[in-house]
Design an enzyme around this catalytic site. Structure first.
Site, PDB file in Angstrom:
ATOM      1  N   GLU A  52       0.822  -1.212   0.000  1.00  0.00           N
ATOM      2  CA  GLU A  52       0.000   0.000   0.000  1.00  0.00           C
ATOM      3  C   GLU A  52       0.855   1.260   0.000  1.00  0.00           C
ATOM      4  O   GLU A  52       0.789   2.056   0.928  1.00  0.00           O
ATOM      5  CB  GLU A  52      -0.895   0.014   1.248  1.00  0.00           C
ATOM      6  CG  GLU A  52      -1.766  -1.211   1.409  1.00  0.00           C
ATOM      7  CD  GLU A  52      -2.495  -1.272   2.751  1.00  0.00           C
ATOM      8  OE1 GLU A  52      -3.548  -1.908   2.812  1.00  0.00           O
ATOM      9  OE2 GLU A  52      -1.999  -0.687   3.731  1.00  0.00           O
ATOM     10  N   ARG A  64       3.177   7.704  -0.121  1.00  0.00           N
ATOM     11  CA  ARG A  64       4.206   8.736  -0.174  1.00  0.00           C
ATOM     12  C   ARG A  64       5.299   8.472  -1.213  1.00  0.00           C
ATOM     13  O   ARG A  64       5.691   9.359  -1.960  1.00  0.00           O
ATOM     14  CB  ARG A  64       4.845   8.802   1.223  1.00  0.00           C
ATOM     15  CG  ARG A  64       5.844   9.889   1.439  1.00  0.00           C
ATOM     16  CD  ARG A  64       6.582   9.644   2.768  1.00  0.00           C
ATOM     17  NE  ARG A  64       5.684   9.398   3.877  1.00  0.00           N
ATOM     18  CZ  ARG A  64       5.179  10.345   4.672  1.00  0.00           C
ATOM     19  NH1 ARG A  64       5.515  11.597   4.484  1.00  0.00           N
ATOM     20  NH2 ARG A  64       4.352  10.041   5.657  1.00  0.00           N
ATOM     21  N   CYS A  78      -2.485  33.610  10.511  1.00  0.00           N
ATOM     22  CA  CYS A  78      -2.290  34.148  11.856  1.00  0.00           C
ATOM     23  C   CYS A  78      -2.086  33.030  12.867  1.00  0.00           C
ATOM     24  O   CYS A  78      -2.950  32.765  13.708  1.00  0.00           O
ATOM     25  CB  CYS A  78      -3.469  35.030  12.217  1.00  0.00           C
ATOM     26  SG  CYS A  78      -3.657  36.330  10.993  1.00  0.00           S
TER      27      CYS A  78
HETATM   28  C1  PLP Z   1      -1.205   5.909   5.223  1.00  0.00           C
HETATM   29  C2  PLP Z   1      -1.275   4.468   4.975  1.00  0.00           C
HETATM   30  C3  PLP Z   1      -0.528   3.902   3.935  1.00  0.00           C
HETATM   31  C4  PLP Z   1       0.418   4.693   3.074  1.00  0.00           C
HETATM   32  O1  PLP Z   1       1.540   5.152   3.748  1.00  0.00           O
HETATM   33  P1  PLP Z   1       2.705   5.877   2.922  1.00  0.00           P
HETATM   34  O2  PLP Z   1       3.673   6.328   3.922  1.00  0.00           O
HETATM   35  O3  PLP Z   1       2.078   7.042   2.228  1.00  0.00           O
HETATM   36  O4  PLP Z   1       3.275   4.905   1.974  1.00  0.00           O
HETATM   37  C5  PLP Z   1      -0.674   2.548   3.693  1.00  0.00           C
HETATM   38  N1  PLP Z   1      -1.511   1.782   4.449  1.00  0.00           N
HETATM   39  C6  PLP Z   1      -2.234   2.299   5.452  1.00  0.00           C
HETATM   40  C7  PLP Z   1      -3.143   1.406   6.218  1.00  0.00           C
HETATM   41  C8  PLP Z   1      -2.144   3.644   5.763  1.00  0.00           C
HETATM   42  O5  PLP Z   1      -2.850   4.150   6.766  1.00  0.00           O
END
Ligand code: PLP
Length: 427
Positions: free
Chosen positions: A273, A276, A353
């Protein structure tokens, strides 16, 4: 691949000068390189090709529809954490049977929508959620596919606000409880156990937390199989490192090297998954200097990009590289260097602000003046998605660049947009 590069003292995105886009669309302006995020997706897929993974891009990192559509067409699948994200991936044309759904607080209506769209699996984060999914599935007369999100109690050494796989945070269920949880699923005719899920936090700059997690997942699966569970999936989440400074993130092949042997040993399907690492360095935020001032012995660069646009520095003390769009000075090898020839030390702040409205503190930058454009790099992930209208500031446009073509993929907001949901109720 470096999507953002200088040519004749001027910043380009792929083949287009950034200043041209700023002139056309105004600032603050988000610019994304399509070839960069597609390159990252393909690199990750290639690194793990040996075990034929399903790569579920984490929609929460950047959910612009055109980005989702482009990734979908490249073969990427999706990880969603809300009904809204599920709606978005549907609009982008995704095959929802390859979508995974995480999050600690899924509502009945979100569960219903996900089941109606036949998702690959829920990453279940509590026993109460198992009960809720079972109840909705029973009403719908379907069997819900679930993976247990286990908290492996691994310290991934990220910022304390972005660690997720250590005991005591809100995500997942304690790994010691896997037997009881699996038994519960097995005894429930409306639930089917598909896999084990772990997501350790983000960004993770070493491979060993993944190795430990994979080892634990394989052990759990072996134990569950012995008890008669049919279980096929290991989902190791996202969190792969991103080079915010200078090549500090390992290449995908190093993560693959430690993970793949475990997947093969367990004869499992692998889901990943990434968010980033795919989109982070494919996006920048362009701001314009409004004023400069010297007060209290400090130089302040006041720009029109602010914490409502990019909240990461205020929220996580995040580091973002900054550099002017026009400059003869090369981007420094160490963007945190305290003294750089021909540069001056300044705080880069926005107009909001709040004292925490800053992008950089005590940063050495080339001399800037009113009207100059300043680029905030590595802003593709957790940038525009976290933006708000705080201080009634309209959001800037989003542009997708591919080679020498650019497309508006989200128009900039107007003052009318700011009041659109309220104006009918003004009596
Ligand atoms: C945020 C998240 C990701 C992605 O994380 P990255 O650092 O953007 O790769 C994957 N799996 C779950 C469950 C997340 O909450």
């Amino acid at each position: 691949m470096n999507a953002f590069h200088y040519q004749n003292n001027e910043l380009y995105c792929e083949d287009i000068p950034v200043s041209q886009l700023a002139k056309e669309h105004g600032t603050p302006l988000w610019i994304y390189s399509e070839n960069k995020f597609l390159h990252e997706y393909r690199e990750l897929a290639a690194a793990f090709a040996d075990c034929d993974p399903v790569i579920c891009y984490s929609v929460k990192a950047n959910s612009n529809l055109s980005i989702l559509k482009s990734l979908n067409e490249a073969g990427c699948s999706f990880d969603v954490v809300s009904g809204g994200e599920l709606f978005r991936v549907g609009k982008a044309g995704a095959d929802t049977t390859r979508v995974v759904f995480a999050g600690v607080g899924k509502t009945d209506s979100e569960i219903h929508d996900a089941l109606a769209q036949n998702i690959l699996m829920f990453n279940v984060e509590s026993e109460a959620e198992l009960d809720a999914i079972s109840a909705v599935a029973e009403q719908m007369k379907v069997v819900a596919p679930v993976a247990l999100r286990l908290n492996p109690d691994i310290d991934a050494r990220t910022h304390h606000k972005t660690t997720t796989g250590k005991k005591g945070n809100k995500f997942g269920m304690d790994i010691e409880r896997h037997n009881a949880l699996a038994a519960k699923v097995l005894s429930d005719p409306h639930l089917q156990l598909r896999g084990i899920h772990m997501h350790l936090g983000s960004p993770i700059l070493t491979t060993e937390p993944y190795e430990k997690a994979a080892q634990k997942a394989v052990d759990v699966i072996a134990e569950l199989r012995e008890k008669g569970h049919v279980i096929d999936w290991i989902n190791l989440g996202g969190g792969f490192g991103l080079s915010y400074r200078n090549d500090e993130a390992p290449p995908y092949s190093e993560y693959a090297k430690v993970i793949i042997p475990y997947i093969k040993q367990a004869k499992c399907r692998l889901a990943l998954e990434p968010g980033r690492s795919i989109i982070g360095n494919a996006g920048v935020l362009i701001s314009e200097v409004i004023f400069t001032k010297r007060e209290g012995g400090k130089l302040f660069i006041i720009q029109n990009g602010a914490m409502n646009d990019l909240v990461r520095p205020a929220m996580y003390d995040a580091f973002h590289k900054l550099w002017p769009v026009h400059t003869p000075l090369p981007v420094p090898h160490d963007p945190e260097a305290k003294s750089i020839p021909d540069c001056e030390t300044c705080d880069v702040v926005g107009p909001i602000c709040e004292s925490c409205d800053y992008f950089a503190k005590d940063r050495a930058l080339p001399v800037l003046k009113r009207g100059d454009l300043l680029c905030t790099f590595s802003a593709g992930a957790y940038g525009s998605v976290m933006s708000s209208n705080y201080n009634s500031r309209p959001r800037g446009a989003e542009i997708l660049v591919s080679k020498n073509e650019s497309r508006l993929v989200r128009r900039k907001e107007t003052y009318e947009d700011l009041i659109a949901l309220e104006i009918d109720f003004l009596t």
